[in-house]
Scaffold this active site. Structure first.
Site, PDB file in Angstrom:
ATOM      1  N   LYS A 137       0.814  -1.014   0.105  1.00  0.00           N
ATOM      2  CA  LYS A 137       0.269   0.163  -0.186  1.00  0.00           C
ATOM      3  C   LYS A 137       0.287   1.193  -0.206  1.00  0.00           C
ATOM      4  CE  LYS A 137      -2.353   2.668   2.714  1.00  0.00           C
ATOM      5  NZ  LYS A 137      -2.914   3.443   4.039  1.00  0.00           N
TER       6      LYS A 137
HETATM    7  C1  R5P Z   1      -3.359   5.725   8.107  1.00  0.00           C
HETATM    8  O1  R5P Z   1      -4.004   5.761   8.635  1.00  0.00           O
HETATM    9  C2  R5P Z   1      -4.038   4.202   7.037  1.00  0.00           C
HETATM   10  O2  R5P Z   1      -3.126   3.343   6.771  1.00  0.00           O
HETATM   11  C3  R5P Z   1      -4.661   4.618   6.234  1.00  0.00           C
HETATM   12  O3  R5P Z   1      -5.552   2.964   5.825  1.00  0.00           O
HETATM   13  C4  R5P Z   1      -4.949   4.645   4.698  1.00  0.00           C
HETATM   14  O4  R5P Z   1      -3.425   6.087   4.757  1.00  0.00           O
HETATM   15  C5  R5P Z   1      -5.817   4.863   4.181  1.00  0.00           C
HETATM   16  O5  R5P Z   1      -7.136   6.176   4.044  1.00  0.00           O
HETATM   17  P1  R5P Z   1      -6.982   7.423   3.549  1.00  0.00           P
HETATM   18  O6  R5P Z   1      -7.589   7.177   2.316  1.00  0.00           O
HETATM   19  O7  R5P Z   1      -8.107   8.046   4.475  1.00  0.00           O
HETATM   20  O8  R5P Z   1      -5.482   8.001   2.924  1.00  0.00           O
END
Ligand code: R5P
Length: 292
Positions: A205
Site C-alpha cells: 500500500k
Molecule cells: C492510515 O491511517 C491508514 O493506513 C489508512 O488506511 C490509509 O492511509 C488509507 O486511508 P486514507 O485514504 O484516508 O489515507
C-alpha cells in the site's frame, strides 16, 4: 557506508511491457504462491478485473475518532456492499462490523504511536498471527517507515509478519508510511515500495506520485494506492484514475470516501474507475448524476 555514491540511477523500467506471465493467476507476483495465499488474494483482488477497492477505516488506531469515523457501526453498513475488502483494526471489526457481510478483511496488525507524539514512526506487529487466523483475515497490514527513525524496527516487524503470514498463508500488506517531514518523491516511492516487496510482502500500500508507472513497474507485487487527506471528489476520482492508469491494482481509500458529503455516491464512482474502466471525467459525471 552504504553504496549510495556513484551508484547508477535506475531508469529502464520497461513500463509498457507487462509483468512476466507465469501461470494464469490474476495477482501480480503471486503465481508461485501456495493455494491458501492465492485463495485469500482472490478474495481481495477481483478475479475478473484483477483490481480491488479497500475501504480503509483503521485511522482510529492512532487518531481516535476522526471525522467520518465517529460511529463505525453506522458507517460501514452504508458502504460495505460496494467495496472488495474492509481494512480496519481487530477492535473495530470485532465490535462494529458484521461477519455476515462475508467480506475479506485487511487487518491492521501494527501500532505503537498516537497523534499525541511528534514521531509516529515506531510501530510493532501487535496482533498475534493466531488472532489474525481467528478473524479469518485475508491480509495483515504492517506500517513500515523507510527513511525515518523507526526504520529498523518496522522493517524487522514487517519481516516477522511475512514469516508468520507465510506459515499460515495469510498475505502481508506492507504499508509505506510517509512522515511529516518526508518528501513524496518518485525516488522515495521507488525505494520504499521495492524494499517492501523484496522483504516478501504480497501487497504494497503506497501513495500516488509523479512517474507512478515507473514505481508500479519496478514493484513485483500489486500496488494499492491510499487516498490521503480529503480533497474535492473530482480530484479524488482523478487520483484513483491516474493510479489505475499508472499500474496500480486498486485503491485503499478512507477519508475521501467517509469524509465526503456523499459517501455512498463517492464509493460507487470509485468502483466505476477501478473496475469498469471509467475515466475520471466520466466517473465524476456519474457521481454528479447520483447526487442530483
Ligand atoms: C492510515 O491511517 C491508514 O493506513 C489508512 O488506511 C490509509 O492511509 C488509507 O486511508 P486514507 O485514504 O484516508 O489515507
Amino acid at each position: 557506508m552504504a553504496d549510495n555514491v556513484g551508484n547508477k540511477i535506475a531508469k529502464n523500467f520497461s513500463e509498457d511491457v507487462p509483468f512476466m506471465e507465469s501461470g494464469n493467476f490474476h495477482v501480480k507476483g503471486a503465481s508461485n504462491l501456495d493455494w491458501g495465499m492465492k485463495d485469500r488474494l482472490s478474495r481481495i483482488f477481483n478475479p475478473d478485473t484483477g483490481k480491488t477497492i479497500m475501504l480503509a477505516f483503521d485511522h482510529g488506531y492512532f487518531m481516535g475518532p476522526t471525522s467520518g469515523l465517529e460511529r463505525l457501526d453506522l458507517l460501514v453498513p452504508r458502504l460495505e456492499k460496494y467495496v472488495d475488502c474492509l481494512m480496519g483494526t481487530r477492535g473495530a471489526i470485532r465490535s462494529s462490523v458484521s461477519p455476515t457481510y462475508n467480506k475479506p478483511i485487511a487487518l491492521r496488525a501494527s501500532s505503537g504511536s498516537s497523534i499525541l507524539q511528534d514521531d509516529l514512526s515506531h510501530e510493532s506487529m501487535v496482533v498475534d498471527i493466531e488472532d489474525a487466523v481467528r478473524m479469518n483475515a485475508s491480509a495483515i497490514a504492517i506500517q513500515t517507515f523507510i527513511g525515518a527513525d523507526g526504520q529498523k524496527e518496522t522493517i524487522e516487524q514487517l519481516n516477522k509478519a511475512v514469516n508468520l503470514g507465510t506459515r499460515y498463508s495469510i498475505p502481508t500488506m506492507g504499508v509505506v508510511a510517509v512522515g511529516k517531514e518526508m518528501e513524496r518523491t518518485t525516488q522515495f516511492f521507488l525505494l520504499a515500495t521495492r524494499m517492501l516487496a523484496e522483504f516478501g510482502v504480497q501487497i504494497v500500500k503506497t501513495y500516488y506520485c509523479d512517474d507512478f508507472e515507473k514505481v508500479a513497474a519496478a514493484c513485483p507485487v500489486p500496488l494499492v494506492v491510499a487516498g490521503g487527506k480529503k480533497i474535492p471528489e473530482k480530484d479524488a476520482l482523478t487520483l484513483a484514475y491516474k493510479s489505475i492508469q499508472g499500474g496500480a491494482a486498486g485503491v485503499d481509500m478512507g477519508r475521501n470516501i467517509f469524509q465526503s458529503q456523499y459517501p455512498e455516491e463517492m464509493i460507487q464512482a470509485v468502483v466505476k474507475v477501478v473496475h469498469e474502466g471509467y475515466s475520471d471525467i466520466e466517473a465524476y459525471e456519474y457521481f454528479q448524476h447520483l447526487i442530483n
